[in-house]
Design a protein around this motif. Structure first.
Motif, PDB file in Angstrom:
ATOM      1  N   GLU A 158     -30.377  25.051  16.097  1.00 44.32           N
ATOM      2  CA  GLU A 158     -30.292  25.373  17.519  1.00 44.32           C
ATOM      3  C   GLU A 158     -31.463  26.228  18.012  1.00 44.32           C
ATOM      4  OE1 GLU A 158     -28.399  28.416  15.102  1.00 44.32           O
ATOM      5  OE2 GLU A 158     -27.872  26.308  15.302  1.00 44.32           O
ATOM      6  N   ASN A 159     -32.071  26.997  17.129  1.00 38.97           N
ATOM      7  CA  ASN A 159     -33.152  27.880  17.575  1.00 38.97           C
ATOM      8  C   ASN A 159     -34.524  27.459  17.054  1.00 38.97           C
ATOM      9  OD1 ASN A 159     -32.555  28.473  14.960  1.00 38.97           O
ATOM     10  ND2 ASN A 159     -32.552  30.691  15.200  1.00 38.97           N
ATOM     11  N   LYS A 174     -39.945  29.403   9.614  1.00 36.00           N
ATOM     12  CA  LYS A 174     -39.885  28.796  10.940  1.00 36.00           C
ATOM     13  C   LYS A 174     -41.164  28.019  11.217  1.00 36.00           C
ATOM     14  CE  LYS A 174     -38.541  29.502  15.613  1.00 36.00           C
ATOM     15  NZ  LYS A 174     -37.611  30.199  16.420  1.00 36.00           N
ATOM     16  N   GLU A 179     -41.482  23.089  22.787  1.00 37.60           N
ATOM     17  CA  GLU A 179     -40.071  22.787  23.064  1.00 37.60           C
ATOM     18  C   GLU A 179     -39.842  21.277  23.208  1.00 37.60           C
ATOM     19  OE1 GLU A 179     -36.235  23.977  23.282  1.00 37.60           O
ATOM     20  OE2 GLU A 179     -37.925  25.373  23.118  1.00 37.60           O
TER      21      GLU A 179
END
Length: 160
Positions: A61-62, A89, A94
């Protein structure tokens, strides 16, 4: 207006490569993603250490995370050294994250890291591929194709 992407990525120093990925998967789209690293991880990568042989990426989700990539502890690191197999990460836009999430969720695709490298600006990057797994008969076909290309080269070399 968005800056046009180069056809191939500017790879100055390749640190780790997943050579089996092209054998195990049909590669669809390739993305360049930044890596969020700590200082000792960067130093360890600059020494050419690291492995992504059994690594994969997952969309949460992140963001997008690189899981199971092994960057060994830095030899001269002290108590601030890092954990070798921690999830890292991946830095993507996006829009790219949404595309990857849709492909993985709907189409059953997999995110496979192909290589870790340093670009011209000295930043650590991951070449991430959206791929679909091959069946056994597809792998056999790949082997036949590779052997035929090799044999073809031998024939042309002998005649020419």
């Amino acid at each position: 207006m968005a800056r046009p992407r180069p056809a191939t990525f500017d790879k100055v120093k390749i640190v780790a490569e997943n050579r089996r990925a092209r054998y195990e998967y049909f590669i669809d789209t390739v993305y360049e993603a930044g890596l969020a690293l700590t200082g000792t991880e960067v130093k360890s990568l600059r020494f050419g250490e690291g492995s992504i042989a059994e690594a994969y990426a997952e969309v949460k989700e992140n963001g997008v995370w690189l899981v199971n990539a092994n960057i060994p502890e830095f030899s001269h690191g002290n108590r601030y050294n890092h954990e070798p197999k921690r999830p890292r990460k991946l830095l993507l836009h996006e829009r790219e994250i949404n595309k990857l999430h849709g492909a993985v969720a709907r189409e059953g695709m997999t995110l496979v890291p192909l290589s870790i490298y340093f670009n011209g600006r000295g930043r650590a990057k991951v070449e991430l591929a959206l791929a679909k797994g091959k069946k056994t008969h597809d792998k056999r076909e790949t082997i036949k194709e590779r052997d035929w290309k090799r044999e073809q080269g031998r024939i042309l070399r002998d005649r020419g």
